[in-house]
Enzyme design. Structure first.
Site, PDB file in Angstrom:
ATOM      1  N   ASP A  67     -11.549  25.621  83.621  1.00  4.52           N
ATOM      2  CA  ASP A  67     -10.253  25.179  83.089  1.00  4.52           C
ATOM      3  C   ASP A  67      -9.179  25.588  84.078  1.00  4.52           C
ATOM      4  OD1 ASP A  67     -11.310  24.187  80.653  1.00  4.52           O
ATOM      5  OD2 ASP A  67     -11.260  26.179  79.757  1.00  4.52           O
ATOM      6  N   ASP A  87     -11.073  18.009  78.663  1.00  8.01           N
ATOM      7  CA  ASP A  87     -10.412  18.301  77.386  1.00  8.01           C
ATOM      8  C   ASP A  87      -9.353  17.244  77.068  1.00  8.01           C
ATOM      9  OD1 ASP A  87     -11.960  20.626  77.234  1.00  8.01           O
ATOM     10  OD2 ASP A  87     -10.404  21.834  78.201  1.00  8.01           O
TER      11      ASP A  87
END
Length: 192
Positions: A146, A160
């Site tokens: 991330d 995401d």
């Protein structure tokens, strides 16, 4: 030759009847849209993670839009919001099942909206699954990369974003009354 009520016995009609399925060309076109969206978004996710790992490792946050949007590298062993960090293998298995389910449902796509939605969903699930399969500490236990950081929000990635976009598009299709096969839910059915 004609049967009762004007139906053709030979099957050659001017157009599909109310119970007919969509033409093969239409279904093929929707599958191309689905595959194109899924592949493009998946490649963007994988490449963006590779660049993030290469450029952000051992580096302070990079401000893109002041404090509103920063690049901050995180390796997440859990699910959304870093929950369930001890269940990485379970999340991997659930992701595999989700990819299979999306591909199974995609066979019935008969609408562009559903094709785009399921394409984004497949890209998002497959993107994070790729990290779980091929990143350290090992297969089925890999940590998801991330790197986008907003204030007061968990760090996230392109996969995401794809999953969130898919969720919105799926809700739009449901509220519009469009089924996966492209048919529409009658108003009476929606009111029940």
């Amino acid at each position: 030759m004609q049967a009762a009520r004007g139906a053709s016995l030979t099957g050659d009609q001017d157009g599909p009847g109310p119970d007919a399925t969509r033409p093969t060309g239409s279904r093929a076109r929707h599958l191309v849209v689905f595959a194109g969206v899924a592949l493009t978004a998946y490649v963007v996710d994988v490449v963006s993670k590779a660049v993030a790992v290469d450029r952000l490792a051992d580096r302070p946050d990079v401000e893109l839009v002041g404090d509103l949007l920063k690049l901050h590298l995180v390796r997440n062993p859990g699910a959304a919001f870093s929950t369930g960090t001890g269940y990485t293998e379970l999340f991997s298995l659930l992701s595999v099942a989700a990819v299979v389910a999306i591909l199974w449902v995609a066979r019935r796509i008969g609408s562009t909206g559903w094709a785009v939605a399921l394409g984004f969903l497949l890209a998002g699930v497959a993107g994070n699954l790729t990290d779980r399969m091929f990143r350290a500490p090992g297969p089925m236990r890999g940590h998801v990369v991330d790197f986008f950081m907003l204030p007061h929000w968990p760090v996230f990635n392109v996969a995401d974003i794809c999953i969130d976009v898919a969720a919105v598009l799926i809700l739009v299709q449901v509220f519009r009354g469009v089924r996966i096969d492209g048919s529409r839910v009658e108003r009476e059915e929606r009111g029940r």
